[in-house]
Design an enzyme around this catalytic site. Structure first.
Site, PDB file in Angstrom:
ATOM      1  N   ARG A  58      33.253  43.427  36.939  1.00  0.00           N
ATOM      2  CA  ARG A  58      32.462  43.230  38.159  1.00  0.00           C
ATOM      3  C   ARG A  58      31.337  44.250  38.276  1.00  0.00           C
ATOM      4  O   ARG A  58      30.344  43.997  38.956  1.00  0.00           O
ATOM      5  CB  ARG A  58      33.363  43.230  39.384  1.00  0.00           C
ATOM      6  CG  ARG A  58      34.204  41.941  39.459  1.00  0.00           C
ATOM      7  CD  ARG A  58      35.101  41.946  40.653  1.00  0.00           C
ATOM      8  NE  ARG A  58      36.029  43.059  40.584  1.00  0.00           N
ATOM      9  CZ  ARG A  58      37.343  42.953  40.525  1.00  0.00           C
ATOM     10  NH1 ARG A  58      37.893  41.772  40.546  1.00  0.00           N
ATOM     11  NH2 ARG A  58      38.101  44.011  40.458  1.00  0.00           N
ATOM     12  N   GLU A  67      48.011  52.795  35.212  1.00  0.00           N
ATOM     13  CA  GLU A  67      49.306  52.991  35.867  1.00  0.00           C
ATOM     14  C   GLU A  67      50.460  52.671  34.911  1.00  0.00           C
ATOM     15  O   GLU A  67      51.463  53.371  34.882  1.00  0.00           O
ATOM     16  CB  GLU A  67      49.386  52.095  37.108  1.00  0.00           C
ATOM     17  CG  GLU A  67      50.608  52.352  37.949  1.00  0.00           C
ATOM     18  CD  GLU A  67      50.605  51.546  39.233  1.00  0.00           C
ATOM     19  OE1 GLU A  67      51.646  51.531  39.896  1.00  0.00           O
ATOM     20  OE2 GLU A  67      49.582  50.930  39.571  1.00  0.00           O
TER      21      GLU A  67
END
Length: 179
Positions: A63, A100
């Site tokens: 994006r 993560e």
């Protein structure tokens, strides 16, 4: 809240439980579909680029490409894509970073940045800051200066600002919205 912040926020849609249960996804596609809101966003980010005396805009996959390219055009600057590893042909610089759950790598063309460049990193969201931090390292390894980081929205509860402020070494971090 400013008029532009109200406009931008009104065009961001919350999608519950996407991409997994418990996550509230911030969907910017309604903002991109509204030419007035998209133009306001592009203008605000272009103002950041010119205010930081940037010579190039780096957009982070994916994006960040959508936002960074029109920002660069509006500011009269070059646009450089930072891609996932293996997506750019030719000589690249690669930077690994932790996610993560695991790790990833991003790349930039080695010849696209020089010591004469001041580079603004543009992305849609600042979450944990891992991708932006890796892009800062790539820019410096290419010999360019980091003019700063500019994002549409910062998810403050994820702590990305603290991580990036250390990596930025005094260069500014601008978030148009903080959620």
């Amino acid at each position: 809240m400013t008029d532009i912040q109200e406009l931008l926020l009104s065009r961001i849609r919350d999608v519950a439980d996407y991409p997994e249960t418990g996550v509230m996804f911030k969907d910017i596609t309604p903002l991109l579909a509204d030419p007035s809101a998209f133009a306001a966003l592009t203008g605000a980010l272009a103002d950041v680029a010119t205010g930081q005396n940037a010579t190039k805009v780096v957009g982070l996959e994916a994006r960040g490409f959508i936002l960074g390219a029109p920002v660069a055009v509006r500011a009269g600057l070059g646009f450089i894509p930072v891609r996932k590893a293996g997506k750019l042909p030719g000589a690249t610089l690669r930077q690994a970073y932790d996610l993560e759950y695991g790790s990833a790598e991003i790349e930039v063309h080695a010849e696209d940045l020089t010591a004469a460049d001041r580079v603004l990193v543009v992305d849609d969201v600042l979450a944990t800051g891992g991708t932006a931090e890796a892009s800062i390292e790539l820019i410096r390894r290419a010999g360019a200066q980091v003019a700063g980081v500019a994002v549409l929205m910062e998810l403050g509860f994820l702590g990305g600002r603290a991580r990036l402020e250390q990596a930025l070494r005094g260069a500014p971090l601008e978030a148009l919205l903080t959620l």
